[in-house]
Design an enzyme around this catalytic site. Structure first.
Site, mmCIF file in Angstrom:
data_model
loop_
_atom_site.group_PDB
_atom_site.id
_atom_site.type_symbol
_atom_site.label_atom_id
_atom_site.label_comp_id
_atom_site.label_asym_id
_atom_site.label_seq_id
_atom_site.Cartn_x
_atom_site.Cartn_y
_atom_site.Cartn_z
ATOM 1 C CD GLU A 156 51.206 -11.145 6.859
ATOM 2 O OE1 GLU A 156 52.215 -10.928 6.174
ATOM 3 O OE2 GLU A 156 50.818 -10.375 7.756
ATOM 4 C CD GLU A 314 51.673 -11.875 12.055
ATOM 5 O OE1 GLU A 314 52.348 -10.876 11.750
ATOM 6 O OE2 GLU A 314 51.659 -12.908 11.375
HETATM 7 C C1 GLA Z 1 53.843 -10.303 8.924
HETATM 8 C C2 GLA Z 1 54.177 -11.776 8.998
HETATM 9 C C3 GLA Z 1 55.053 -12.136 10.160
HETATM 10 C C4 GLA Z 1 56.118 -11.094 10.370
HETATM 11 C C5 GLA Z 1 55.475 -9.766 10.574
HETATM 12 C C6 GLA Z 1 56.437 -8.649 10.871
HETATM 13 O O1 GLA Z 1 52.660 -9.954 9.487
HETATM 14 O O2 GLA Z 1 53.042 -12.587 9.010
HETATM 15 O O3 GLA Z 1 55.612 -13.398 9.903
HETATM 16 O O4 GLA Z 1 56.970 -11.071 9.276
HETATM 17 O O5 GLA Z 1 54.804 -9.410 9.393
HETATM 18 O O6 GLA Z 1 55.779 -7.445 11.102
#
Ligand code: GLA
Ligand code: ZN
Length: 686
Positions: A156, A314
């Site tokens: 991210e 995710e």
């Molecule tokens: C983000 C991060 C993950 C985690 C999630 C939790 O998407 O990439 O590492 O922290 O949030 O929702």
């Protein structure tokens, strides 16, 4: 036509999650149990090592890969693939301690302490050297590993750094952009305002809460630079991977409509788009409305590479731990929200996280495996059901859709709108406005691309550009050509206001869109939250609107030049002035919606246009409220995803057409039932 799978090694839908074995090195029995559970949950891929730099290089230059060898071997032995991460998202503490320059400096010019994650400078030569080295070591070591399926670059990417190195890089970037001509920059940024003329490049500083925030050209160029510098950092990360493993695709996980990075600039350098999706289901508005907004974002991710399938990198198998209220997904919602991504072009369903950790702030974040450690949980069953469902979808891997409708949602435009002061400080709502123009199509099961203003418009029948405040050079000309050639263009109030530097167009708004819309806008009225005006359709107009509609928040006071009036304001001093117009231009038409409307208007308006333009629906039927139909095709077969985001059952009439229900294996036609939060995947041979 089909795209190849993400990696030809494994031409199936991917199912899995973020896996942090580095947190469990001291518990080998847990790691063995993980493999058993992964197979049980029908998982075939794990994202490994995202925050594992510490475990890989505990001391500078001292590497330990054995634990990772062991994990990757185990995964491979069990036919589970790895999306192997580069670990730059979180540095080891020794690194920041020894080289403080790698730490981020905030806009107020205070350097962060070591710790946290996503806390690094994108410019620091030392950080770039260190990440490049660890990435190279990973690639050298695992290039031939059978588990290696793709690279997950960092995590991210986000944020900005205001350190001296970044300030220098910013100035260098500006010099290049403005051909070393400070006058040019001063004009573009309109620095005569408040007497801000720069007389030396060294005077330029990034925006700061305790410095400049009001030079909009500076703000815009800074945002552009942040994207540029993040991309440079990314290019540095992938260089060794591309050299050593040229056939392994790279991705980095995006965050939907995250405002800080212009994903369109990054997309060309990414092999497969991936994104992290965390909707707040079961909140204070209907789930189907939220689902439509999420669909919009899925469609951005598919559109970023012209229709190429993307990855749902995710999502949570149950709840998050960071939303104001972390409500559990109601029965049915996990499968539905997972297949939702597939319906819009994802070839994966992946989670954060595989197993809940024992400590740290994410210990209560939803996971496939809970602290109880076994498989006898509701969530584990839900996940297993997704795994089994995906195994039936091999034929859908690589398929896509070619929509006839596109909505422009443009990052730079958003930056400029957010920065503008007036006509309302609040509720400028660019994103929400784009999403409300999207919803009528979602309700009708019509596929939509969500593009930026630089995309090619020529393949669409209908191009919608809500609040196209900024119009970059060449865009108006391409819109004119689109309409001249027979396209239908829709734009709204607060369009054609500024150029790419946030300088207002002279000679009347909507600036370069005046010709194609055939109107000019003299003033814009901002209404208080409770104010309401109405618009009244013209009698005998070419558009059969039959109702009065509310006008709220923003009312543009326009004059027609070559356009025809379709509706007028009902009250206030501008009663009778045009509120909705159409301009015939070449073989096409351009509509101008001068007022901010509620969903009723948009629903009726687009109903008429869909009909007039014979826009194709995924399914030739009227869908009940809460249900959408999304399409993927390989050119020979149509795959229709019927998704019911309502908690109650809904009936869809397939009429006489016969489909194969892929999940049940039965042939279906006529009226079929979708349970609350239920779905069907139908196949039709073309
Ligand atoms: C983000 C991060 C993950 C985690 C999630 C939790 O998407 O990439 O590492 O922290 O949030 O929702
Ligand atoms: Zn920096």
């Amino acid at each position: 036509m089909k795209y190849p799978p993400i990696n030809c090694k494994y031409p199936h839908m991917l199912h899995g999650g973020d896996y942090n074995p580095d947190q469990w090195i001291k518990n080998p029995e847990i790691l063995d149990e993980d493999i058993r559970l992964m197979k049980l949950a029908h998982c075939n891929v794990m994202s490994v090592g995202i925050f594992a730099w510490d475990a890989l290089e505990p001391e500078e230059g001292k590497f330990q890969f054995e634990w990772l060898d062991n994990i990757l071997d185990k995964l491979a032995d069990n036919n589970i693939y790895a999306i192997l991460a580069t670990p730059s998202g979180a540095r080891p503490l020794w690194l920041a301690q020894k080289y403080p320059e790698v730490l981020r400096v905030r806009a107020n010019r205070v350097r962060n302490l070591p710790g946290e994650r996503h806390n690094h400078c994108f410019t620091s030569p030392i950080y770039r050297e260190k990440t490049r080295l660890i990435n190279k070591m990973l690639a050298d070591r695992y290039k031939d590993h059978p588990a290696l399926l793709a690279w997950h670059i960092s995590n991210e990417y986000s944020g900005e750094c205001h350190c001296p190195l970044c300030q220098d890089a910013f100035r260098t970037w500006l010099k290049q952009k403005y051909g070393n001509d400070l006058d040019k920059l001063n004009y573009a940024w309109w620095t005569a305002f408040w007497g801000h003329t720069y007389t030396d490049w060294s005077q330029i500083q990034s925006p700061a809460p305790n410095g400049d925030t009001k030079i909009h050209g500076l703000n815009l160029d800074w945002m552009r630079f942040v994207t540029h510098q993040t991309l440079e950092f990314y290019k540095n990360e992938i260089a060794p991977l591309k050299e050593i493993t040229p056939n392994i695709p790279v991705t980095t996980n995006f965050m939907g409509t995250f405002e800080g990075l212009n994903y369109w600039e990054m997309a060309p350098y990414i092999d497969v788009i991936s994104w992290d999706n965390y909707p707040q289901w079961h909140g204070n508005r209907p789930d189907w409305e939220l689902a439509s907004d999420v669909s919009f974002v899925h469609d951005i991710n598919r559109s970023l590479k012209g229709g190429k399938p993307f990855m749902l990198m995710e999502s949570t198998p149950s709840m998050t731990n960071w939303q104001p209220v972390s409500k559990l997904k109601r029965p049915g919602m996990h499968l539905l929200s997972s297949i939702h991504a597939i319906a819009h072009g994802s070839d994966t369903v992946q989670y954060f996280q595989w197993r809940k950790g024992r400590g740290g702030s994410e210990k209560f974040h939803g996971a496939v495996v809970d602290h109880c450690g076994h498989e006898n949980t509701r969530v584990f069953n839900d996940v297993t059901e997704v795994g089994k469902t995906l195994e039936k979808l091999d034929d859908i891997v690589g398929t896509t859709v070619k929509p006839e409708v596109a909505i422009i949602y443009d990052w730079e435009n958003r930056w400029a709108i957010d920065d503008a002061l007036g006509p309302r400080r609040e509720k400028k709502d660019y994103l929400l406005t784009c999403q409300s123009h999207y919803r009528p199509f979602w309700n009708r099961g019509i596929s939509v691309d969500v593009i930026d203003m630089d995309a090619d418009f020529s393949n669409y029948k209908l191009l919608i550009a809500p609040m196209l405040y900024m119009v970059r050079p060449g865009v108006a000309e391409r819109i004119e050509k689109f309409v001249k050639d027979g396209g239908t263009f829709i734009t709204t109030y607060w369009s054609g206001i500024v150029d790419e530097n946030d300088l207002c167009f002279l000679g009347g708004f909507p600036g370069p869109l005046k010709k194609v819309t055939g109107i000019w806008s003299e003033e814009i009225d901002a209404l208080y939250d409770d104010d309401v005006n109405f618009i009244v359709p013209e009698k005998n107009s070419t558009l059969e609107l039959n109702d009065e509609y509310e006008a709220k928040e923003l009312c543009d006071l326009i004059h027609t030049e070559t356009a025809h009036v379709l509706a007028r304001y009902k009250s206030d001093f501008y009663a009778g002035r045009p509120a909705l117009t159409v301009n015939e231009y070449g073989k096409g038409k351009a509509y101008y919606i001068a007022f901010r409307n509620n969903n009723d208007f948009l629903d009726d308006f687009y109903e008429i246009l869909v009909d007039k333009l014979s826009i194709k629906k995924s399914l030739d039927t009227k869908l009940p409220l809460g249900v959408t139909a999304q399409l993927r095709t390989d050119g020979e077969n149509k795959f229709i995803f019927l998704l019911n985001f309502a908690p109650q059952k809904n009936i869809v009439d397939l009429k006489q057409v016969e489909f194969l229900d892929i999940l049940s294996g039965e042939k279906v036609s006529r009226k079929i039932e979708l349970p609350g939060y239920g779905l069907r995947i139908l196949k039709k041979v073309l």
